[in-house]
Scaffold this active site. Structure first.
Site, PDB file in Angstrom:
ATOM      1  N   HIS A  66       0.843  -1.203   0.000  1.00 15.15           N
ATOM      2  CA  HIS A  66       0.000   0.000   0.000  1.00 15.15           C
ATOM      3  C   HIS A  66       0.872   1.244   0.000  1.00 15.15           C
ATOM      4  CE1 HIS A  66       0.129   1.439   4.290  1.00 15.15           C
ATOM      5  NE2 HIS A  66       0.310   0.169   4.598  1.00 15.15           N
ATOM      6  N   GLU A 215      -5.146   1.748   2.231  1.00 15.35           N
ATOM      7  CA  GLU A 215      -5.051   0.626   3.168  1.00 15.35           C
ATOM      8  C   GLU A 215      -5.358   1.085   4.585  1.00 15.35           C
ATOM      9  OE1 GLU A 215      -2.717  -2.131   5.952  1.00 15.35           O
ATOM     10  OE2 GLU A 215      -2.691   0.049   5.688  1.00 15.35           O
ATOM     11  N   GLU A 216      -4.891   2.278   4.927  1.00 15.10           N
ATOM     12  CA  GLU A 216      -5.065   2.780   6.290  1.00 15.10           C
ATOM     13  C   GLU A 216      -6.530   3.092   6.618  1.00 15.10           C
ATOM     14  OE1 GLU A 216      -2.754   2.627   8.352  1.00 15.10           O
ATOM     15  OE2 GLU A 216      -0.858   2.722   7.257  1.00 15.10           O
ATOM     16  N   ASP A 238       4.594  -5.210   3.716  1.00 19.63           N
ATOM     17  CA  ASP A 238       4.174  -4.182   4.671  1.00 19.63           C
ATOM     18  C   ASP A 238       5.223  -4.112   5.769  1.00 19.63           C
ATOM     19  OD1 ASP A 238       2.597  -2.251   5.956  1.00 19.63           O
ATOM     20  OD2 ASP A 238       0.744  -3.378   5.656  1.00 19.63           O
ATOM     21  N   HIS A 325       3.345   4.362  13.080  1.00 21.86           N
ATOM     22  CA  HIS A 325       2.326   5.418  13.115  1.00 21.86           C
ATOM     23  C   HIS A 325       2.781   6.589  13.980  1.00 21.86           C
ATOM     24  CE1 HIS A 325      -1.526   3.359  11.421  1.00 21.86           C
ATOM     25  NE2 HIS A 325      -0.423   2.990  10.767  1.00 21.86           N
TER      26      HIS A 325
END
Length: 360
Positions: A66, A215-216, A238, A325
């Site tokens: 992604h 994707e998020e 990922d 994140h």
């Protein structure tokens, strides 16, 4: 890790601003990079980037990463010219305190800051809660003096990301915003380039690269692309949780270290024969790998590929990442190169009709 051209591509890619729903800046860079290797790319209607090698082969392998990162969307501009935002993806709200931010403005990038009150003006109890827990309490200052001045610069719905770029740490380790998952996007592009330019043998399978969107926000682009490609094999690239900085996390996610090699996802969701083939390739090529166990489908596009309605055997290859994140995501470039080598060897050696169903 890699030659200067390849490293420049990686640094340019992570410098792109690609929040969910606004991924095209990075994807267009990927497309130009692949075109220089003779690989043509195209967007589908959802915004996923797609390229294919050896399209006529019977077995289709979808190598997916992604391209989006977490960020923000402008929701309100107040009378004093402060800009208010909502998370776009899984933002850890307290990490934004005193961070710089870049907003996609009407005429180009607009700089702003998540300001914080001076400690001198806080009570003792207020100083214990400086970091916000809700963006509704965290205005962004872009320097505007009024709503009219701010609205001339940014519009409602404009996307933004934290302004935190590439910083080399000791050895081969780097901290940067957006490694989740621009590093995966880099890997799939580099694997495709090497297999196009430097193949050890002709491919026996059709290799579909997908740089997916959103994707998020719920694995959206991965699902869309899987319905279109209908892969027999799906390999998701990922990031994975490194647990070497916070040892208490090992009890949840195992002992995963930067520099220990790429992660191979293990658990009921992943095809056991496909996983063993990856492990066998790693052993053959003397590439160290790490095992991360998931008892259920996790939040990545391996789930999207398997659940897309086709008969797709899936695997997950991850890059160990600290501080996921956050504006200072940290990884080891040696793990990245090992993942590229692993995938090039694995895909290059796949037979025309791999047997991935259980034996009777």
């Amino acid at each position: 890790m890699a030659d200067k051209k390849v490293m420049n591509f990686l640094r340019e890619l992570v410098a792109c601003r690609t929040p969910s729903g606004f991924e095209q800046e990075g994807q267009r860079l990927m497309a130009r990079y692949l075109k220089s290797a003779g690989v043509e790319c195209a967007f589908d209607v959802h915004g996923n980037l797609h390229a294919v090698l050896n399209e006529q082969a019977q077995t289709k392998v979808m190598l997916e990463a992604h391209c989006d990162e977490i960020g923000f969307l402008v929701t309100y501009i107040d009378a004093e010219g402060f800009v208010w935002m909502t998370p776009n993806g899984g933002v850890t709200i307290p990490t934004v305190a005193a961070e710089r931010v870049i907003i996609a403005g009407r005429k180009g990038p607009v700089n702003g800051v998540f300001g914080v009150r001076p400690p001198h003006l806080m009570t003792a109890s207020e100083r214990e809660h400086v970091a916000p827990t809700d963006l509704a309490t965290a205005p962004v200052d872009i320097g505007a003096r009024s709503r009219e001045e701010a609205e001339a610069l940014v519009s409602l719905g404009a996307a933004a990301v934290v302004d935190s770029g590439w910083h080399m740490l000791a050895g081969s380790r780097v901290a940067c915003r957006g490694f989740d998952n621009r590093i995966g996007a880099y890997i799939v592009a580099e694997v495709m380039r090497r297999l196009a330019e430097e193949p050890l043998a002709p491919l026996n399978v059709a290799l579909h690269l997908v740089g997916s969107v959103q994707e998020e926000l719920g694995l959206i682009g991965g699902q869309n692309a899987s319905h279109l490609v209908k892969p027999d094999i799906g390999i998701c690239l990922d990031v994975g949780f490194a647990t070497d900085a916070h040892l208490q996390d090992r009890r949840k996610m195992g002992d995963i270290r930067l520099g220990g090699g790429p992660i191979i996802g293990t658990g009921p969701f992943y095809n056991p024969k496909l996983r063993q083939m990856l492990l066998d390739t790693a052993k053959l090529e003397d590439i160290p790998v790490q095992i991360q166990v998931r008892s259920r489908a996790s939040g990545n596009n391996a789930y999207a590929m398997r659940m897309s309605g086709g008969a797709t055997a899936v695997a997950l290859v991850g890059i160990p990442l600290r501080y996921m994140h956050s504006p200072v995501e940290t990884l080891d470039l040696d793990d990245v190169e090992k993942a590229i080598r692993l995938l090039c060897s694995f895909i290059g050696a796949l037979p025309a009709e791999p047997v991935l169903a259980p034996s009777l």
